[in-house]
Every structure is written in structure tokens, then in C-alpha cells.
Write a protein that holds these residues in place. Structure first.
Motif, short mmCIF file in Angstrom:
data_model
loop_
_atom_site.label_atom_id
_atom_site.label_comp_id
_atom_site.label_asym_id
_atom_site.label_seq_id
_atom_site.Cartn_x
_atom_site.Cartn_y
_atom_site.Cartn_z
N ALA A 120 -6.72 7.69 -8.40
CA ALA A 120 -7.44 8.33 -7.30
C ALA A 120 -6.48 9.08 -6.39
CB ALA A 120 -8.22 7.28 -6.51
N ALA A 121 -5.33 8.47 -6.13
CA ALA A 121 -4.34 9.12 -5.28
C ALA A 121 -3.77 10.36 -5.96
CB ALA A 121 -3.22 8.14 -4.95
N SER A 178 -7.30 -2.44 -11.04
CA SER A 178 -7.58 -1.94 -9.69
C SER A 178 -6.43 -1.10 -9.16
CB SER A 178 -7.85 -3.11 -8.74
OG SER A 178 -6.73 -3.97 -8.66
N VAL A 179 -5.20 -1.50 -9.48
CA VAL A 179 -4.04 -0.72 -9.03
C VAL A 179 -4.03 0.64 -9.70
CG1 VAL A 179 -1.53 -0.60 -8.99
CG2 VAL A 179 -2.67 -2.77 -8.54
N GLU A 196 -6.59 2.27 -10.86
CA GLU A 196 -7.65 3.08 -10.28
C GLU A 196 -7.20 3.71 -8.97
OE1 GLU A 196 -11.18 0.82 -9.80
OE2 GLU A 196 -11.49 0.51 -11.95
N GLU A 197 -6.47 2.93 -8.17
CA GLU A 197 -5.97 3.44 -6.90
C GLU A 197 -4.94 4.54 -7.12
OE1 GLU A 197 -3.89 1.72 -2.80
OE2 GLU A 197 -4.71 0.35 -4.30
N ILE A 198 -4.06 4.32 -8.11
CA ILE A 198 -3.05 5.33 -8.42
C ILE A 198 -3.70 6.62 -8.91
CG2 ILE A 198 -1.20 5.91 -10.06
CD1 ILE A 198 -0.24 3.05 -9.86
N THR A 217 2.83 6.81 -6.64
CA THR A 217 1.87 7.78 -7.14
C THR A 217 2.41 9.20 -7.00
OG1 THR A 217 0.03 6.34 -6.55
CG2 THR A 217 -0.47 8.67 -6.85
N ILE A 233 2.63 1.83 -3.38
CA ILE A 233 1.72 2.41 -4.37
C ILE A 233 1.52 3.89 -4.10
CG2 ILE A 233 -0.67 2.41 -5.21
CD1 ILE A 233 -0.68 -0.63 -4.77
N ARG A 234 1.36 4.26 -2.84
CA ARG A 234 1.16 5.67 -2.48
C ARG A 234 2.37 6.51 -2.87
NH1 ARG A 234 1.81 9.72 1.17
NH2 ARG A 234 3.50 8.65 2.25
N GLU A 267 -6.28 13.10 -5.59
CA GLU A 267 -6.24 13.60 -4.22
C GLU A 267 -5.06 14.53 -4.01
OE1 GLU A 267 -5.66 11.83 0.32
OE2 GLU A 267 -6.38 10.51 -1.29
N GLU A 318 0.83 -1.20 0.00
CA GLU A 318 0.00 0.00 0.00
C GLU A 318 0.87 1.26 0.00
OE1 GLU A 318 -3.54 2.08 2.69
OE2 GLU A 318 -2.55 0.25 3.38
#
Length: 285
Positions: free
Chosen positions: A266-267, A259-260, A262-264, A150, A146-147, A270, A143
Motif C-alpha cells: 500500500a505504501a 499484514s506487513v 499489505e502495508e508495504i 518501503t 516499515i515506511r 502511495e 511503523e
């Protein structure tokens, strides 16, 4: 500790009150922890060209502006004056890059002054005041990898929007404090529009980050931000808000990383909103 010869003039001028320790010795500079009044900072002492071991320095300097024809001729002839100019350009490049990137909301150390080949700047540290570790010295959860990846992709994009490429970005040129990654070591920063090796250097920087963070989040290895971002830059449509997918149309195999990604994405959104809030607060202030 004994005051190094190159730091003595800054001590004499009152810019440094005490030299605490040597932090590191690198290929282009030695870095010392110093005290400036109530603040703990670091002093980067650039090595002269004869002692510097940075490979292919001329390749990185291609495209950098020279003040006039006389200076360009002197550098071309490798005269004493020309070599002195090259040193000034090499050292000033980092100060200029750090200033431009900070203004673009890229996390880099703050700079205070550059005197006689010594750059006085922020010491990146943790909440306890300890020197922040290099990215390559820490372990990450999937996690967190990935953060951070990003954020690094976001910073790299912002850098390119200012016309700059790090040129030597790896896990050894990123520090990690309590807020995340901080990019350091920029004397070799490349002019993205005027250097013939710019694309290759940009892709290497991005892919170095992909390789490292991919050790902790393997799905990241399937992303292709390097080619995607560069394509947008070449067509003149890259902005800090450009929508990125992590995929590129020339990819020959489909990657099951939805899915990864999408998470990237979204981050990234943000982070953009956070930067916008910061800019808004600065405008109000």
C-alpha cells in the motif's frame, strides 16, 4: 578553516566562497561543508587511487564504458595515462549516477559541478539546517522502519530500472532528513547488465536494508525482495510499477507476514501515485 589545497582552485574560480568545516573523511573521499553565495553545500574531494581504500575497485568498474580502444589498452597496461583514465571514470561515475537517479525520482543529493576531482553538491540537512544523520545513527519505531524500508525498496527498484546498482548500500550510505531516506556515495555504482557480480551486489544491497530495518520491524526479515526484483529484471519485465509481493517462489518456508506485506504494498502504491503527481506537475510547469 584553512582552505584545503584541492579546494583552492574552486575558491579562486568563485565556485566556493568559504570552507566552513570538514564533514567527514571516507574510504574514497573527504567531504567539506562549504558556502557558495547564499547556499551551504558540500564539496566531495576524491582521493587518488593510491590513497583510496575502497576494496576490489576493479570489480565495481567492470562493464563501465571506455571511450575507445586506445583508452582500454592504456587501462589494461596500467600506464600513467591508463591510471588517469581510471580516475576520471571512477569520479565521473558518481556524477552520472546521481544525475540518472535524480531523473528517475530516486532521492539523491543534487549535483552542481565536478572540477578536478571535486564534486560540488547539495548538503542534505534537516529543517534547522543541521547535517542530516546517517541511517545507522538514528532509532526508528516499527511503523517508521516499515515506511522507510518501503521507500528504499522502491528507490532500489527505480535504480535497477535505470540499469544501476549502488554496490555498497548500507545504513552508512543513507542519510535521513525530514522527508525520509536519501541515498549517497555512488562512485562504485555498478552496471547491472554488464557486470558479472551485479546480482550478488544487488542482493547484498537489498538484504543490507532488510537486515537494518528488520532490527526495528522483525517481520521484514521474512521478505525476499532481492530475488523477486532481480528475477523480474532478468526476464526484462521490471518496471517502476511492477507489482511486488516480498515473497519469492524458491522460498522454502511460508512466512506469516501478510499484514506487513499489505502495508508495504500500500505504501509503495502511495509513493508511485505521489511520483506520478510530481511528474504531472513538472510537465505542466
Amino acid at each position: 578553516m584553512k582552505i584545503p589545497k584541492r579546494l583552492q582552485p574552486l575558491v579562486d574560480d568563485g565556485l566556493i566562497d568559504a570552507v566552513i568545516s570538514r564533514l567527514m573523511s571516507g574510504k574514497e573521499a573527504d567531504v567539506f561543508v562549504v558556502r557558495c553565495g547564499e547556499h551551504i553545500r558540500c564539496a566531495k574531494v576524491y582521493k587518488d587511487a593510491m590513497k583510496r581504500s575502497f576494496k576490489k575497485a576493479a570489480q565495481y568498474q567492470e562493464g563501465r564504458k571506455v571511450r575507445g580502444g586506445r583508452q582500454a589498452r592504456a587501462m589494461g597496461k596500467r600506464s600513467n595515462y591508463g591510471r588517469q583514465l581510471e580516475e576520471e571514470i571512477w569520479q565521473n561515475a558518481e556524477v552520472d549516477a546521481l544525475s540518472r537517479l535524480a531523473a528517475a525520482n530516486v532521492r539523491v543529493p543534487a549535483t552542481y559541478c565536478c572540477v578536478d576531482g571535486v564534486l560540488l553538491m547539495e548538503l542534505v540537512s534537516d529543517a534547522e539546517g543541521n547535517v542530516a544523520p546517517q541511517l545507522g545513527a538514528i532509532s526508528l519505531s516499527e511503523e517508521e522502519a516499515i515506511r522507510q524500508y518501503t521507500l528504499m525498496i522502491h528507490y532500489i527498484r527505480l535504480m535497477l530500472c535505470t540499469g544501476l546498482i549502488h554496490g555498497d548500500l548500507s545504513e552508512f550510505n543513507v542519510l535521513v532528513d525530514d522527508s525520509g531516506p536519501v541515498i549517497i556515495d555512488l562512485p562504485q555504482a555498478v552496471n547491472a547488465a554488464a557486470n558479472n557480480s551485479a546480482q550478488a551486489m544487488f542482493e547484498r544491497d537489498v538484504n543490507n536494508m532488510r537486515r537494518y530495518y528488520g532490527e526495528y520491524a522483525p517481520a521484514l526479515l521474512q521478505t525476499n525482495y532481492a530475488k523477486e526484483i532481480w528475477a523480474l529484471f532478468e526476464e526484462g519485465s521490471l518496471t517502476e510499477n511492477s507489482a511486488l509481493t516480498g515473497l519469492y517462489e524458491d522460498d522454502f518456508q511460508a512466512a506469516d507476514v501478510g499484514s506487513v506485506l499489505e502495508e508495504i504494498n500500500a505504501a509503495m502504491l502511495e509513493e508511485q501515485e505521489r511520483q506520478a503527481r510530481i511528474s504531472g506537475q513538472d510537465d505542466i510547469g
